[in-house]
Design a protein around this motif. Sequence first.
Motif, PDB file in Angstrom:
ATOM      1  N   GLY A   1       0.810  -1.208   0.000  1.00  0.00           N
ATOM      2  CA  GLY A   1       0.000   0.000   0.000  1.00  0.00           C
ATOM      3  C   GLY A   1       0.850   1.267   0.000  1.00  0.00           C
ATOM      4  N   GLN A   2       2.005   1.197   0.657  1.00  0.00           N
ATOM      5  CA  GLN A   2       2.892   2.361   0.733  1.00  0.00           C
ATOM      6  C   GLN A   2       3.702   2.576  -0.539  1.00  0.00           C
ATOM      7  OE1 GLN A   2       5.103   1.125   4.207  1.00  0.00           O
ATOM      8  NE2 GLN A   2       3.958   2.491   5.569  1.00  0.00           N
ATOM      9  N   LYS A   3       4.067   1.466  -1.207  1.00  0.00           N
ATOM     10  CA  LYS A   3       5.026   1.551  -2.304  1.00  0.00           C
ATOM     11  C   LYS A   3       4.404   1.438  -3.699  1.00  0.00           C
ATOM     12  CE  LYS A   3       8.705  -0.506   0.530  1.00  0.00           C
ATOM     13  NZ  LYS A   3       9.632   0.643   0.512  1.00  0.00           N
ATOM     14  N   VAL A   4       3.204   0.849  -3.796  1.00  0.00           N
ATOM     15  CA  VAL A   4       2.589   0.619  -5.102  1.00  0.00           C
ATOM     16  C   VAL A   4       1.116   1.024  -5.125  1.00  0.00           C
ATOM     17  CG1 VAL A   4       1.996  -1.106  -6.860  1.00  0.00           C
ATOM     18  CG2 VAL A   4       4.181  -1.272  -5.651  1.00  0.00           C
ATOM     19  N   CYS A   5       0.348   0.501  -4.197  1.00  0.00           N
ATOM     20  CA  CYS A   5      -1.108   0.707  -4.197  1.00  0.00           C
ATOM     21  C   CYS A   5      -1.458   1.995  -3.440  1.00  0.00           C
ATOM     22  CB  CYS A   5      -1.806  -0.507  -3.577  1.00  0.00           C
ATOM     23  SG  CYS A   5      -3.580  -0.579  -3.883  1.00  0.00           S
TER      24      CYS A   5
ATOM     25  N   HIS B   1      -2.902   5.655  -2.246  1.00  0.00           N
ATOM     26  CA  HIS B   1      -4.273   6.153  -2.088  1.00  0.00           C
ATOM     27  C   HIS B   1      -4.720   6.882  -3.357  1.00  0.00           C
ATOM     28  CE1 HIS B   1      -7.849   7.525   0.004  1.00  0.00           C
ATOM     29  NE2 HIS B   1      -7.598   8.753  -0.410  1.00  0.00           N
ATOM     30  N   TYR B   2      -3.865   7.758  -3.845  1.00  0.00           N
ATOM     31  CA  TYR B   2      -4.127   8.452  -5.097  1.00  0.00           C
ATOM     32  C   TYR B   2      -3.186   7.917  -6.172  1.00  0.00           C
ATOM     33  CZ  TYR B   2      -6.656  11.843  -2.208  1.00  0.00           C
ATOM     34  OH  TYR B   2      -7.539  12.423  -1.336  1.00  0.00           O
ATOM     35  N   LYS B   3      -3.714   7.674  -7.352  1.00  0.00           N
ATOM     36  CA  LYS B   3      -2.937   7.244  -8.508  1.00  0.00           C
ATOM     37  C   LYS B   3      -2.065   6.028  -8.196  1.00  0.00           C
ATOM     38  CE  LYS B   3      -2.843  11.862 -10.584  1.00  0.00           C
ATOM     39  NZ  LYS B   3      -2.000  12.964 -11.116  1.00  0.00           N
ATOM     40  N   PRO B   4      -2.676   4.892  -7.859  1.00  0.00           N
ATOM     41  CA  PRO B   4      -1.885   3.676  -7.608  1.00  0.00           C
ATOM     42  C   PRO B   4      -1.100   3.276  -8.856  1.00  0.00           C
ATOM     43  CG  PRO B   4      -4.223   3.153  -7.866  1.00  0.00           C
ATOM     44  CD  PRO B   4      -4.126   4.654  -7.751  1.00  0.00           C
ATOM     45  N   ASN B   5       0.072   2.707  -8.636  1.00  0.00           N
ATOM     46  CA  ASN B   5       0.955   2.318  -9.734  1.00  0.00           C
ATOM     47  C   ASN B   5       0.591   0.911 -10.217  1.00  0.00           C
ATOM     48  OD1 ASN B   5       3.044   2.216 -11.556  1.00  0.00           O
ATOM     49  ND2 ASN B   5       4.631   1.792 -10.025  1.00  0.00           N
ATOM     50  N   CYS B   6      -0.585   0.780 -10.775  1.00  0.00           N
ATOM     51  CA  CYS B   6      -1.140  -0.530 -11.132  1.00  0.00           C
ATOM     52  C   CYS B   6      -0.289  -1.276 -12.166  1.00  0.00           C
ATOM     53  CB  CYS B   6      -2.562  -0.378 -11.650  1.00  0.00           C
ATOM     54  SG  CYS B   6      -3.716   0.285 -10.420  1.00  0.00           S
ATOM     55  N   LYS B   7       0.300  -0.562 -13.101  1.00  0.00           N
ATOM     56  CA  LYS B   7       1.056  -1.218 -14.170  1.00  0.00           C
ATOM     57  C   LYS B   7       2.259  -1.982 -13.641  1.00  0.00           C
ATOM     58  CE  LYS B   7      -0.396   1.854 -17.930  1.00  0.00           C
ATOM     59  NZ  LYS B   7       0.025   2.793 -18.991  1.00  0.00           N
ATOM     60  N   ASP B   8       2.782  -1.586 -12.490  1.00  0.00           N
ATOM     61  CA  ASP B   8       3.942  -2.263 -11.905  1.00  0.00           C
ATOM     62  C   ASP B   8       3.551  -3.159 -10.729  1.00  0.00           C
ATOM     63  OD1 ASP B   8       5.717  -1.086 -13.693  1.00  0.00           O
ATOM     64  OD2 ASP B   8       5.998   0.678 -12.414  1.00  0.00           O
ATOM     65  N   CYS B   9       2.272  -3.464 -10.613  1.00  0.00           N
ATOM     66  CA  CYS B   9       1.782  -4.238  -9.468  1.00  0.00           C
ATOM     67  C   CYS B   9       1.853  -5.732  -9.753  1.00  0.00           C
ATOM     68  CB  CYS B   9       0.341  -3.829  -9.143  1.00  0.00           C
ATOM     69  SG  CYS B   9      -0.366  -4.771  -7.772  1.00  0.00           S
ATOM     70  N   VAL B  10       2.442  -6.478  -8.844  1.00  0.00           N
ATOM     71  CA  VAL B  10       2.572  -7.922  -8.984  1.00  0.00           C
ATOM     72  C   VAL B  10       1.223  -8.631  -8.890  1.00  0.00           C
ATOM     73  CG1 VAL B  10       2.932  -8.363  -6.522  1.00  0.00           C
ATOM     74  CG2 VAL B  10       3.964  -9.885  -8.205  1.00  0.00           C
ATOM     75  N   LEU B  11       0.201  -7.919  -8.449  1.00  0.00           N
ATOM     76  CA  LEU B  11      -1.132  -8.494  -8.284  1.00  0.00           C
ATOM     77  C   LEU B  11      -2.115  -8.030  -9.360  1.00  0.00           C
ATOM     78  CD1 LEU B  11      -1.460  -7.925  -4.425  1.00  0.00           C
ATOM     79  CD2 LEU B  11      -0.858 -10.062  -5.572  1.00  0.00           C
ATOM     80  N   LEU B  12      -1.633  -7.311 -10.365  1.00  0.00           N
ATOM     81  CA  LEU B  12      -2.530  -6.685 -11.342  1.00  0.00           C
ATOM     82  C   LEU B  12      -3.478  -7.687 -11.995  1.00  0.00           C
ATOM     83  CD1 LEU B  12      -3.539  -4.302 -13.004  1.00  0.00           C
ATOM     84  CD2 LEU B  12      -1.603  -4.660 -14.573  1.00  0.00           C
ATOM     85  N   ASP B  13      -2.981  -8.866 -12.359  1.00  0.00           N
ATOM     86  CA  ASP B  13      -3.820  -9.841 -13.057  1.00  0.00           C
ATOM     87  C   ASP B  13      -4.942 -10.386 -12.187  1.00  0.00           C
ATOM     88  OD1 ASP B  13      -1.709 -11.180 -11.585  1.00  0.00           O
ATOM     89  OD2 ASP B  13      -2.458 -13.044 -12.470  1.00  0.00           O
ATOM     90  N   ARG B  14      -4.849 -10.170 -10.848  1.00  0.00           N
ATOM     91  CA  ARG B  14      -5.854 -10.678  -9.914  1.00  0.00           C
ATOM     92  C   ARG B  14      -6.629  -9.564  -9.229  1.00  0.00           C
ATOM     93  NH1 ARG B  14      -8.027 -14.541  -8.921  1.00  0.00           N
ATOM     94  NH2 ARG B  14      -7.174 -15.887  -7.311  1.00  0.00           N
ATOM     95  N   CYS B  15      -6.379  -8.326  -9.656  1.00  0.00           N
ATOM     96  CA  CYS B  15      -6.975  -7.178  -8.972  1.00  0.00           C
ATOM     97  C   CYS B  15      -8.054  -6.519  -9.836  1.00  0.00           C
ATOM     98  CB  CYS B  15      -5.905  -6.145  -8.632  1.00  0.00           C
ATOM     99  SG  CYS B  15      -6.552  -4.681  -7.787  1.00  0.00           S
ATOM    100  N   PRO B  16      -9.310  -6.612  -9.440  1.00  0.00           N
ATOM    101  CA  PRO B  16     -10.378  -5.998 -10.239  1.00  0.00           C
ATOM    102  C   PRO B  16     -10.260  -4.481 -10.329  1.00  0.00           C
ATOM    103  CG  PRO B  16     -11.234  -6.779  -8.118  1.00  0.00           C
ATOM    104  CD  PRO B  16      -9.837  -7.317  -8.252  1.00  0.00           C
ATOM    105  N   THR B  17      -9.796  -3.859  -9.268  1.00  0.00           N
ATOM    106  CA  THR B  17      -9.628  -2.402  -9.286  1.00  0.00           C
ATOM    107  C   THR B  17      -8.528  -2.005 -10.255  1.00  0.00           C
ATOM    108  OG1 THR B  17     -10.287  -2.302  -6.963  1.00  0.00           O
ATOM    109  CG2 THR B  17      -9.218  -0.346  -7.884  1.00  0.00           C
ATOM    110  N   GLY B  18      -7.406  -2.708 -10.189  1.00  0.00           N
ATOM    111  CA  GLY B  18      -6.290  -2.425 -11.086  1.00  0.00           C
ATOM    112  C   GLY B  18      -6.653  -2.645 -12.541  1.00  0.00           C
ATOM    113  N   GLN B  19      -7.373  -3.719 -12.814  1.00  0.00           N
ATOM    114  CA  GLN B  19      -7.790  -3.999 -14.185  1.00  0.00           C
ATOM    115  C   GLN B  19      -8.687  -2.884 -14.719  1.00  0.00           C
ATOM    116  OE1 GLN B  19      -7.075  -6.543 -16.343  1.00  0.00           O
ATOM    117  NE2 GLN B  19      -5.541  -7.280 -14.888  1.00  0.00           N
ATOM    118  N   ARG B  20      -9.567  -2.409 -13.870  1.00  0.00           N
ATOM    119  CA  ARG B  20     -10.480  -1.339 -14.266  1.00  0.00           C
ATOM    120  C   ARG B  20      -9.725  -0.042 -14.549  1.00  0.00           C
ATOM    121  NH1 ARG B  20     -13.474  -1.786 -10.286  1.00  0.00           N
ATOM    122  NH2 ARG B  20     -12.890  -0.004  -9.011  1.00  0.00           N
TER     123      ARG B  20
END
Length: 233
Positions: A203-207, A209-228
Motif C-alpha cells: 500500500g505504501q510503495k505501489v497501491c 491512495h491516489y494514482k496507484p501504480n497498477c502497471k507495476d503491481c505484482v497483483l494486477l492480473d488478480r486485482c479488479p480495481t487495477g484492471q479497471r
Amino acid sequence: MLETTDKEAFVLEVHHRLSAVYGTQIKYFHDLDPLSELMSALLSHRTKNRDSGEAFANLMDTFGSWEAVRIAPTEAVQQAIKPCTWPEQKAPRIQQVLTLILEKHGSLTLNFLADMEVHAARQWLEELPGVGPKSSAAVMSFSTLRAKALPVDSHHFRVAVRLGIIEEKIGEGKANRVLENLLPPDFTAQEMYDNHQVMMRHGQKVCFHYKPNCKDCVLLDRCPTGQRLVNKP
C-alpha cells in the motif's frame, strides 16, 4: 465478492506473491513491552509514525516512567506529546487508561497478557477507552509478547478492498478480524506479522491512495480495481 473458501485461497496467494517481493521473516520494528506498545498505539491514532515516535520519546525523556506520566499534570503530558495530532484529547486519555490498568490489574503493567489466550487478552485491552481491534492487535503482535494477531492499518485495508477481499463499508475495525480469519489457521505469529507487513508495504510503495501504480503491481492480473484503472479509456 468471492466465496469464503475462494477468499482464503486468494488471500494466501496474495500473501505468497507479496512475500516474494517484500520478503519473509520480517524483523519486528519494536521491542517495546506491551504497556509501552499500547501507549505508542494511542499516540499513533491519525498521526504520522515520525510524529507519534517523537511524542513517545518526549514522554519517556520528560517523565521516565508510565507511573510518572499517570500522575503528572495533564497540561505537562499534553505539552510532551504536542508533535502528535489532538494532544489535548490524547493526554487525558493516556492518563485515564494508565489509571484503569492500575485499578483493574493492581500494578502498572500488561506483561500478564502473555499468560492469557490471545482472544481473551485482546478483549481485555478493548475494554479500555480508545482501544479498538487495531490497537489490541498491535499490542499483541508488535510488543515483546510477539503474539498471533493481525493489525490492519489504512494501507493494509486499502489493498484488501481494492483486491475485492473485503468491502470498504466494513471499515478498518471490523476488517481486522475478518482478514485475520481468512489466513491459514496454522500461520505462526511471525507469518501473521509478515502478512501485515507485506500488505502495508504494498500500500505504501505501489497501491497508493491516489494514482496507484497498477502497471507495476505484482497483483494486477488478480486485482479488479487495477484492471479497471489500467483499461480505463
